[in-house]
Scaffold this motif. Structure first.
Motif, PDB file in Angstrom:
ATOM      1  N   PRO A  73       0.801  -1.234   0.000  1.00  0.00           N
ATOM      2  CA  PRO A  73       0.000   0.000   0.000  1.00  0.00           C
ATOM      3  C   PRO A  73       0.824   1.269   0.000  1.00  0.00           C
ATOM      4  CG  PRO A  73       0.001  -0.986   2.182  1.00  0.00           C
ATOM      5  CD  PRO A  73       0.709  -1.962   1.272  1.00  0.00           C
ATOM      6  N   GLY A  74       2.145   1.120   0.056  1.00  0.00           N
ATOM      7  CA  GLY A  74       3.020   2.290   0.040  1.00  0.00           C
ATOM      8  C   GLY A  74       3.352   2.759   1.448  1.00  0.00           C
ATOM      9  N   TYR A  75       4.299   3.654   1.516  1.00  0.00           N
ATOM     10  CA  TYR A  75       4.745   4.196   2.803  1.00  0.00           C
ATOM     11  C   TYR A  75       3.672   5.157   3.304  1.00  0.00           C
ATOM     12  CZ  TYR A  75       8.122   6.079   6.217  1.00  0.00           C
ATOM     13  OH  TYR A  75       8.769   6.463   7.360  1.00  0.00           O
ATOM     14  N   PHE A 134       2.161  -5.685  -6.611  1.00  0.00           N
ATOM     15  CA  PHE A 134       1.721  -4.312  -6.874  1.00  0.00           C
ATOM     16  C   PHE A 134       2.175  -3.395  -5.745  1.00  0.00           C
ATOM     17  CE2 PHE A 134      -1.454  -7.004  -8.997  1.00  0.00           C
ATOM     18  CZ  PHE A 134      -1.358  -6.514 -10.291  1.00  0.00           C
ATOM     19  N   SER A 135       2.690  -2.220  -6.111  1.00  0.00           N
ATOM     20  CA  SER A 135       3.153  -1.275  -5.101  1.00  0.00           C
ATOM     21  C   SER A 135       2.632   0.125  -5.387  1.00  0.00           C
ATOM     22  CB  SER A 135       4.681  -1.246  -5.037  1.00  0.00           C
ATOM     23  OG  SER A 135       5.110  -0.220  -4.153  1.00  0.00           O
ATOM     24  N   ASN A 136       2.108   0.745  -4.349  1.00  0.00           N
ATOM     25  CA  ASN A 136       1.597   2.115  -4.451  1.00  0.00           C
ATOM     26  C   ASN A 136       2.728   3.130  -4.541  1.00  0.00           C
ATOM     27  OD1 ASN A 136      -0.585   3.811  -4.654  1.00  0.00           O
ATOM     28  ND2 ASN A 136      -1.152   3.744  -2.505  1.00  0.00           N
ATOM     29  N   ASP A 137       3.961   2.674  -4.325  1.00  0.00           N
ATOM     30  CA  ASP A 137       5.119   3.563  -4.428  1.00  0.00           C
ATOM     31  C   ASP A 137       5.786   3.498  -5.797  1.00  0.00           C
ATOM     32  OD1 ASP A 137       5.021   4.742  -1.909  1.00  0.00           O
ATOM     33  OD2 ASP A 137       6.183   3.141  -0.961  1.00  0.00           O
ATOM     34  N   ILE A 138       5.271   2.644  -6.683  1.00  0.00           N
ATOM     35  CA  ILE A 138       5.807   2.562  -8.044  1.00  0.00           C
ATOM     36  C   ILE A 138       5.090   3.584  -8.916  1.00  0.00           C
ATOM     37  CG2 ILE A 138       6.088   1.096 -10.080  1.00  0.00           C
ATOM     38  CD1 ILE A 138       7.889   0.330  -7.746  1.00  0.00           C
ATOM     39  N   GLU A 139       5.850   4.472  -9.494  1.00  0.00           N
ATOM     40  CA  GLU A 139       5.248   5.603 -10.197  1.00  0.00           C
ATOM     41  C   GLU A 139       5.040   5.330 -11.676  1.00  0.00           C
ATOM     42  OE1 GLU A 139       7.733   8.896  -9.247  1.00  0.00           O
ATOM     43  OE2 GLU A 139       7.185   8.895  -7.114  1.00  0.00           O
ATOM     44  N   GLY A 173       1.755  -0.034 -11.652  1.00  0.00           N
ATOM     45  CA  GLY A 173       1.968  -0.213 -10.219  1.00  0.00           C
ATOM     46  C   GLY A 173       2.708  -1.503  -9.893  1.00  0.00           C
ATOM     47  N   ILE A 174       3.312  -2.131 -10.883  1.00  0.00           N
ATOM     48  CA  ILE A 174       3.988  -3.403 -10.666  1.00  0.00           C
ATOM     49  C   ILE A 174       5.412  -3.157 -10.147  1.00  0.00           C
ATOM     50  CG2 ILE A 174       4.902  -5.467 -11.791  1.00  0.00           C
ATOM     51  CD1 ILE A 174       2.502  -5.393 -13.653  1.00  0.00           C
ATOM     52  N   SER A 175       5.724  -3.827  -9.054  1.00  0.00           N
ATOM     53  CA  SER A 175       7.043  -3.688  -8.428  1.00  0.00           C
ATOM     54  C   SER A 175       7.956  -4.843  -8.829  1.00  0.00           C
ATOM     55  CB  SER A 175       6.892  -3.683  -6.906  1.00  0.00           C
ATOM     56  OG  SER A 175       8.143  -3.741  -6.259  1.00  0.00           O
ATOM     57  N   PRO A 176       9.245  -4.592  -8.901  1.00  0.00           N
ATOM     58  CA  PRO A 176      10.198  -5.712  -9.077  1.00  0.00           C
ATOM     59  C   PRO A 176      10.261  -6.528  -7.791  1.00  0.00           C
ATOM     60  CG  PRO A 176      11.402  -3.672  -8.702  1.00  0.00           C
ATOM     61  CD  PRO A 176       9.958  -3.289  -8.843  1.00  0.00           C
ATOM     62  N   TRP A 177      10.504  -7.818  -7.959  1.00  0.00           N
ATOM     63  CA  TRP A 177      10.576  -8.688  -6.787  1.00  0.00           C
ATOM     64  C   TRP A 177      11.906  -8.496  -6.064  1.00  0.00           C
ATOM     65  CZ3 TRP A 177       6.264 -11.096  -5.355  1.00  0.00           C
ATOM     66  CH2 TRP A 177       5.261 -11.300  -6.330  1.00  0.00           C
TER      67      TRP A 177
END
Length: 245
Positions: free
Chosen positions: A193-195, A232-237, A241-245
Protein backbone atom coordinates in the motif's frame (compact mmCIF):
# COMPACT_ATOMS: atom_id res chain seq x y z
CA UNK A 1 -23.42 -10.29 -1.36
CA UNK A 2 -19.69 -10.93 -1.52
CA UNK A 3 -17.84 -11.35 1.76
CA UNK A 4 -14.36 -10.28 2.75
CA UNK A 5 -12.21 -11.03 5.79
CA UNK A 6 -9.47 -8.54 6.63
CA UNK A 7 -7.03 -9.54 9.36
CA UNK A 8 -5.66 -6.81 11.60
CA UNK A 9 -8.46 -4.49 10.52
CA UNK A 10 -9.46 -2.68 13.70
CA UNK A 11 -7.29 0.34 12.87
CA UNK A 12 -5.18 2.16 10.27
CA UNK A 13 -5.04 0.80 6.71
CA UNK A 14 -7.03 -2.32 7.58
CA UNK A 15 -9.90 -0.30 9.01
CA UNK A 16 -9.97 2.09 6.07
CA UNK A 17 -9.94 -0.88 3.69
CA UNK A 18 -12.96 -2.28 5.54
CA UNK A 19 -14.77 1.04 5.08
CA UNK A 20 -14.08 1.11 1.36
CA UNK A 21 -15.20 -2.48 0.84
CA UNK A 22 -18.39 -1.70 2.78
CA UNK A 23 -19.03 1.29 0.54
CA UNK A 24 -18.84 -1.05 -2.45
CA UNK A 25 -21.52 -3.30 -1.00
CA UNK A 26 -19.46 -6.16 0.43
CA UNK A 27 -20.05 -7.88 3.75
CA UNK A 28 -16.92 -7.19 5.80
CA UNK A 29 -15.40 -9.14 8.66
CA UNK A 30 -13.05 -6.91 10.63
CA UNK A 31 -10.47 -9.32 11.97
CA UNK A 32 -8.96 -8.31 15.29
CA UNK A 33 -6.71 -10.15 17.71
CA UNK A 34 -8.66 -8.47 20.53
CA UNK A 35 -12.42 -8.79 19.97
CA UNK A 36 -13.23 -5.71 22.06
CA UNK A 37 -11.05 -3.56 19.82
CA UNK A 38 -12.76 -4.98 16.76
CA UNK A 39 -16.22 -4.39 18.16
CA UNK A 40 -15.30 -0.81 19.07
CA UNK A 41 -14.18 -0.24 15.47
CA UNK A 42 -17.44 -1.70 14.14
CA UNK A 43 -19.49 0.49 16.49
CA UNK A 44 -17.67 3.56 15.24
CA UNK A 45 -18.29 2.60 11.62
CA UNK A 46 -21.96 1.83 12.26
CA UNK A 47 -22.40 5.27 13.81
CA UNK A 48 -20.99 6.76 10.60
CA UNK A 49 -23.49 4.84 8.49
CA UNK A 50 -21.40 1.86 7.43
CA UNK A 51 -23.38 -1.38 7.33
CA UNK A 52 -22.79 -5.10 6.82
CA UNK A 53 -19.69 -5.11 9.02
CA UNK A 54 -18.91 -7.49 11.87
CA UNK A 55 -15.95 -7.89 14.17
CA UNK A 56 -14.37 -11.32 14.31
CA UNK A 57 -11.69 -12.44 16.73
CA UNK A 58 -8.67 -13.87 14.95
CA UNK A 59 -5.12 -14.08 16.21
CA UNK A 60 -3.05 -15.18 13.22
CA UNK A 61 -0.46 -16.77 15.51
CA UNK A 62 -3.04 -18.92 17.33
CA UNK A 63 -4.33 -22.01 15.46
CA UNK A 64 -7.41 -22.35 17.70
CA UNK A 65 -8.34 -18.72 17.09
CA UNK A 66 -7.98 -19.18 13.32
CA UNK A 67 -10.13 -22.32 13.35
CA UNK A 68 -12.83 -20.62 15.41
CA UNK A 69 -12.90 -17.68 12.98
CA UNK A 70 -13.10 -20.03 10.00
CA UNK A 71 -15.98 -21.94 11.57
CA UNK A 72 -17.87 -18.72 12.26
CA UNK A 73 -17.51 -17.47 8.69
CA UNK A 74 -18.56 -20.86 7.38
CA UNK A 75 -21.65 -20.95 9.60
CA UNK A 76 -22.67 -17.39 8.76
CA UNK A 77 -21.71 -17.10 5.09
CA UNK A 78 -21.10 -20.62 3.80
CA UNK A 79 -18.14 -19.32 1.80
CA UNK A 80 -15.60 -16.51 1.63
CA UNK A 81 -14.96 -14.44 -1.48
CA UNK A 82 -11.96 -12.36 -0.44
CA UNK A 83 -9.17 -12.81 2.08
CA UNK A 84 -6.99 -9.82 2.89
CA UNK A 85 -3.96 -10.91 4.93
CA UNK A 86 -3.26 -7.53 6.46
CA UNK A 87 -2.18 -8.29 10.04
CA UNK A 88 1.48 -7.54 10.57
CA UNK A 89 4.04 -6.31 13.06
CA UNK A 90 7.21 -4.30 12.65
CA UNK A 91 9.19 -5.73 15.53
CA UNK A 92 11.79 -3.99 17.63
CA UNK A 93 13.98 -1.22 16.31
CA UNK A 94 16.73 -0.98 15.30
CA UNK A 95 16.91 -4.29 13.44
CA UNK A 96 20.56 -4.74 12.57
CA UNK A 97 21.54 -7.95 10.85
CA UNK A 98 24.40 -8.51 13.29
CA UNK A 99 22.53 -7.97 16.55
CA UNK A 100 18.81 -8.66 16.15
CA UNK A 101 18.06 -11.79 18.13
CA UNK A 102 16.65 -14.95 16.61
CA UNK A 103 13.76 -14.66 19.07
CA UNK A 104 12.85 -11.19 17.79
CA UNK A 105 13.10 -12.31 14.17
CA UNK A 106 10.94 -15.38 14.87
CA UNK A 107 8.28 -13.19 16.49
CA UNK A 108 7.99 -11.04 13.36
CA UNK A 109 7.95 -14.07 11.06
CA UNK A 110 5.26 -15.74 13.20
CA UNK A 111 2.83 -12.95 12.38
CA UNK A 112 3.96 -11.67 8.98
CA UNK A 113 4.78 -15.00 7.33
CA UNK A 114 3.64 -18.09 9.19
CA UNK A 115 0.45 -16.35 10.31
CA UNK A 116 -0.48 -15.61 6.70
CA UNK A 117 0.10 -19.22 5.71
CA UNK A 118 -1.97 -20.51 8.63
CA UNK A 119 -4.92 -18.22 7.86
CA UNK A 120 -4.76 -18.86 4.12
CA UNK A 121 -4.69 -22.62 4.46
CA UNK A 122 -7.54 -22.56 6.99
CA UNK A 123 -9.81 -20.49 4.75
CA UNK A 124 -8.85 -21.99 1.40
CA UNK A 125 -11.80 -24.39 1.18
CA UNK A 126 -14.25 -21.56 1.90
CA UNK A 127 -12.60 -19.45 -0.78
CA UNK A 128 -12.88 -22.30 -3.27
CA UNK A 129 -16.67 -22.04 -2.92
CA UNK A 130 -16.57 -18.52 -4.34
CA UNK A 131 -17.04 -17.86 -8.06
CA UNK A 132 -14.20 -15.31 -8.02
CA UNK A 133 -11.97 -15.88 -5.00
CA UNK A 134 -9.27 -13.36 -4.21
CA UNK A 135 -6.32 -13.48 -1.82
CA UNK A 136 -4.39 -10.27 -1.28
CA UNK A 137 -1.31 -10.49 0.93
CA UNK A 138 -0.30 -7.09 2.21
CA UNK A 139 3.42 -6.64 1.77
CA UNK A 140 5.92 -3.77 1.74
CA UNK A 141 8.44 -2.25 -0.61
CA UNK A 142 10.97 -3.36 1.99
CA UNK A 143 10.31 -6.91 0.83
CA UNK A 144 11.71 -6.27 -2.64
CA UNK A 145 15.19 -7.78 -3.00
CA UNK A 146 15.69 -6.01 -6.32
CA UNK A 147 15.00 -2.57 -4.86
CA UNK A 148 17.07 -3.30 -1.76
CA UNK A 149 20.02 -4.06 -4.03
CA UNK A 150 19.71 -0.73 -5.86
CA UNK A 151 21.65 2.13 -4.20
CA UNK A 152 19.52 4.64 -6.12
CA UNK A 153 16.29 3.44 -4.51
CA UNK A 154 14.90 6.10 -2.17
CA UNK A 155 14.55 3.63 0.71
CA UNK A 156 17.86 1.86 0.08
CA UNK A 157 19.22 2.75 3.53
CA UNK A 158 16.16 1.35 5.35
CA UNK A 159 17.41 -2.12 6.14
CA UNK A 160 15.62 -4.41 8.65
CA UNK A 161 16.77 -7.85 9.73
CA UNK A 162 13.26 -9.08 10.61
CA UNK A 163 10.50 -7.05 8.98
CA UNK A 164 11.85 -6.79 5.42
CA UNK A 165 12.87 -10.47 5.21
CA UNK A 166 9.46 -11.52 6.55
CA UNK A 167 7.84 -9.68 3.66
CA UNK A 168 10.33 -11.14 1.15
CA UNK A 169 9.33 -14.59 2.39
CA UNK A 170 5.66 -13.65 2.11
CA UNK A 171 6.23 -12.56 -1.48
CA UNK A 172 7.88 -15.88 -2.29
CA UNK A 173 5.04 -17.86 -0.70
CA UNK A 174 2.49 -15.84 -2.69
CA UNK A 175 4.23 -16.75 -5.95
CA UNK A 176 4.07 -20.43 -5.03
CA UNK A 177 0.39 -20.24 -4.03
CA UNK A 178 -0.60 -18.27 -7.12
CA UNK A 179 1.11 -20.87 -9.31
CA UNK A 180 -0.67 -23.71 -7.56
CA UNK A 181 -4.05 -22.02 -8.13
CA UNK A 182 -3.34 -20.61 -11.60
CA UNK A 183 -5.80 -22.91 -13.38
CA UNK A 184 -8.66 -21.87 -11.08
CA UNK A 185 -10.64 -18.62 -10.73
CA UNK A 186 -8.30 -17.48 -7.93
CA UNK A 187 -6.30 -14.27 -8.14
CA UNK A 188 -3.49 -14.28 -5.59
CA UNK A 189 -1.26 -11.22 -5.33
CA UNK A 190 0.91 -9.25 -2.95
CA UNK A 191 -0.01 -5.60 -2.52
CA UNK A 192 2.23 -2.92 -1.07
CA UNK A 193 0.00 0.00 0.00
CA UNK A 194 3.02 2.29 0.04
CA UNK A 195 4.75 4.20 2.80
CA UNK A 196 1.69 5.39 4.72
CA UNK A 197 1.26 7.52 7.84
CA UNK A 198 0.01 5.05 10.47
CA UNK A 199 0.57 4.07 14.10
CA UNK A 200 2.79 1.33 12.67
CA UNK A 201 5.50 3.86 11.74
CA UNK A 202 4.64 6.68 14.16
CA UNK A 203 2.86 8.46 11.29
CA UNK A 204 6.14 9.09 9.46
CA UNK A 205 4.93 7.95 6.04
CA UNK A 206 3.87 10.50 3.40
CA UNK A 207 0.82 8.57 2.14
CA UNK A 208 -2.73 8.62 3.53
CA UNK A 209 -4.65 5.58 4.73
CA UNK A 210 -7.38 6.46 2.24
CA UNK A 211 -4.96 6.25 -0.68
CA UNK A 212 -3.40 3.05 0.67
CA UNK A 213 -6.75 1.33 1.14
CA UNK A 214 -7.96 2.44 -2.28
CA UNK A 215 -4.90 0.78 -3.83
CA UNK A 216 -5.63 -2.47 -1.99
CA UNK A 217 -9.27 -2.46 -3.05
CA UNK A 218 -8.35 -1.64 -6.66
CA UNK A 219 -6.00 -4.60 -7.00
CA UNK A 220 -8.33 -6.98 -5.13
CA UNK A 221 -11.70 -6.33 -6.79
CA UNK A 222 -10.46 -7.48 -10.17
CA UNK A 223 -12.04 -9.29 -13.10
CA UNK A 224 -11.22 -12.70 -14.52
CA UNK A 225 -8.60 -11.25 -16.87
CA UNK A 226 -6.56 -9.66 -14.09
CA UNK A 227 -3.07 -10.95 -13.32
CA UNK A 228 -2.25 -13.38 -10.54
CA UNK A 229 1.06 -13.93 -8.80
CA UNK A 230 1.96 -10.24 -9.15
CA UNK A 231 3.56 -7.65 -6.87
CA UNK A 232 1.72 -4.31 -6.87
CA UNK A 233 3.15 -1.28 -5.10
CA UNK A 234 1.60 2.12 -4.45
CA UNK A 235 5.12 3.56 -4.43
CA UNK A 236 5.81 2.56 -8.04
CA UNK A 237 5.25 5.60 -10.20
CA UNK A 238 3.80 4.12 -13.36
CA UNK A 239 0.31 3.13 -14.43
CA UNK A 240 0.82 -0.59 -13.82
CA UNK A 241 1.97 -0.21 -10.22
CA UNK A 242 3.99 -3.40 -10.67
CA UNK A 243 7.04 -3.69 -8.43
CA UNK A 244 10.20 -5.71 -9.08
CA UNK A 245 10.58 -8.69 -6.79
Amino acid sequence: MKSVLITGANRSIGLETAKQFSEKGLFVYIGSRNLENGEAAVKELNEKGYQNIKAIEIDVTNPDSITAAKNRVENEQGKLDILINNAGILGINPQTASATSIQDIREVFDTNFFGVISVTQAFLNLLKKSESPRISNITSGLGSLTLHSDPSWKYYDVKTAAYGPSKSALNAYTIALAYELKDSPFKVNVIDPGYTATDFNHHSGPGSVERAASFIVKHTLTDENAPTGEYFSNDIEDETGISPW
